[in-house]
Enzyme design. Structure first.
Site, PDB file in Angstrom:
ATOM      1  N   GLU A 136      21.599  -3.504 -16.419  1.00 18.66           N
ATOM      2  CA  GLU A 136      21.533  -2.614 -15.682  1.00 18.66           C
ATOM      3  C   GLU A 136      22.267  -2.364 -14.112  1.00 18.66           C
ATOM      4  O   GLU A 136      22.835  -0.999 -13.900  1.00 18.66           O
ATOM      5  CB  GLU A 136      19.891  -2.956 -15.169  1.00 18.66           C
ATOM      6  CG  GLU A 136      18.656  -3.045 -16.201  1.00 18.66           C
ATOM      7  CD  GLU A 136      18.632  -4.356 -16.718  1.00 18.66           C
ATOM      8  OE1 GLU A 136      17.885  -4.429 -17.761  1.00 18.66           O
ATOM      9  OE2 GLU A 136      19.131  -5.499 -16.551  1.00 18.66           O
ATOM     10  N   ASP A 153       2.289  -6.408 -20.354  1.00 21.95           N
ATOM     11  CA  ASP A 153       3.459  -7.221 -20.831  1.00 21.95           C
ATOM     12  C   ASP A 153       3.610  -7.998 -19.716  1.00 21.95           C
ATOM     13  O   ASP A 153       4.252  -8.695 -19.337  1.00 21.95           O
ATOM     14  CB  ASP A 153       4.486  -6.393 -20.145  1.00 21.95           C
ATOM     15  CG  ASP A 153       4.776  -5.165 -21.474  1.00 21.95           C
ATOM     16  OD1 ASP A 153       4.560  -5.447 -22.271  1.00 21.95           O
ATOM     17  OD2 ASP A 153       5.918  -4.771 -21.253  1.00 21.95           O
TER      18      ASP A 153
END
Length: 315
Positions: free
Chosen positions: A58, A117
């Site tokens: 990222e 998640d």
């Protein structure tokens, strides 16, 4: 409220990006190996030469986007909110914010409604992180209509911006034929004289539900959709404080550094005094579980909003 099938704002983002790609060849999209989840796959399918999968890197992705912006392109950077704002924070701050480059950080799976998640992938600190960067615009759309128009508005806006998107399908409350999104301009969805609920993101629909509940009790609540957290519509906040004398904020974010903080800061800055109560994640991490169960567990519901209004009016 519009009666239509709920749509996740990440879907709105992917669809609108694909449309923009056909309209403007300067629009490019970068993703961190999550195109199916962030829905940039819709753009990738149509414009593979302008879609860059940067892998699970990222920070590198944001740096590439900065270079593309410096070369005159309009990069949309996509990942989960936790990774886009957390793992790449230094690059967003120093490579995008500091030189005020035209990069759009578009983060899906924000908040606790990511669901199963779990806490590592849920992010309730992202608005706080992004609004702290000088010159960064922060937008948190409430529904499909607003998200689609926000993407277009940010494509036209020159400068760094953060767009917060969700995984959970949410009700469509704005009419696409009549709604007009404007950066920094709150939308009053319902008038009321007794109290105001200022909400953002998926909590806007819940604020409308709460107002309907309270109306049955004779309590008239103004509902304000604060889709832009920065720059905040201070005029809307001050008007609500002066005209209704009571404010409840509602957000799927930490109580620290998000909408509640922004509203309180605006009131202090304007010299306005009014009680403000938050409906937010109260300085806690998320956990694994079905999205709607988590929203219930953390008190991010229409009933919680209604109860906060009742409590405020009782004092």
């Amino acid at each position: 409220m519009m009666q239509t099938k709920p749509i996740a704002t990440r879907e709105s983002y992917g669809r609108t990006l694909a449309q923009l790609g056909a309209e403007n060849n300067k629009v490019v999209v970068l993703d961190a190996d999550l195109a199916e989840s962030t829905k940039t796959c819709m753009f990738q399918e149509k414009f593979p030469e302008r879609h860059f999968d940067c892998g699970i890197a990222e920070a590198n992705m944001v740096s590439i986007a900065a270079g593309l912006a410096a070369a005159g392109m309009i990069p949309f950077v996509s990942s989960f909110a936790m990774f886009a704002t957390g793992r790449a924070y230094e690059q967003i701050r120093n490579s995008v914010g500091y030189p005020h480059l035209n990069v759009k950080i578009c983060a899906s799976h924000a908040g606790i409604s990511v669901g199963e998640d779990g806490a590592t992938h849920q992010c309730v600190e992202d608005i706080a992180l992004m609004r702290g960067i000088p010159g960064m615009v922060v937008v948190n759309p409430a529904d499909d209509t607003e998200a689609s128009q926000a993407v277009r508005a940010l494509a036209e806006y020159k400068g760094p911006a953060y767009l917060r998107l969700g995984r959970l399908a949410v009700p469509v409350i704005n009419d696409p034929e009549s709604y007009h999104f404007k950066l920094g301009r709150a939308v009053t969805l319902r008038e009321g004289k007794d109290a105001t609920v200022i909400a953002t993101g998926l909590m806007v629909a819940r604020a409308l539900e709460a107002a309907e509940q309270l109306a049955q009790e004779g309590i008239q609540v103004r509902v304000v959709n604060m889709h832009t957290i920065k720059p905040l519509d201070v005029e809307a906040v001050v008007s609500a404080a002066k005209e209704t004398g009571c404010i409840v904020t509602a957000e799927e974010h930490s109580v620290i550094g998000g909408l509640y903080s922004a509203v309180c800061e605006a009131m202090v800055g304007a010299g306005v005094s009014c009680p403000v109560s938050p409906v937010a994640v109260m300085d806690a991490f998320g956990q694994s579980g079905p999205a709607n169960d988590l929203l219930e567990y953390y008190g991010l519901t229409a009933e919680a909003i209604a109860q906060k209004v009742r409590e405020r009016l009782a004092h």
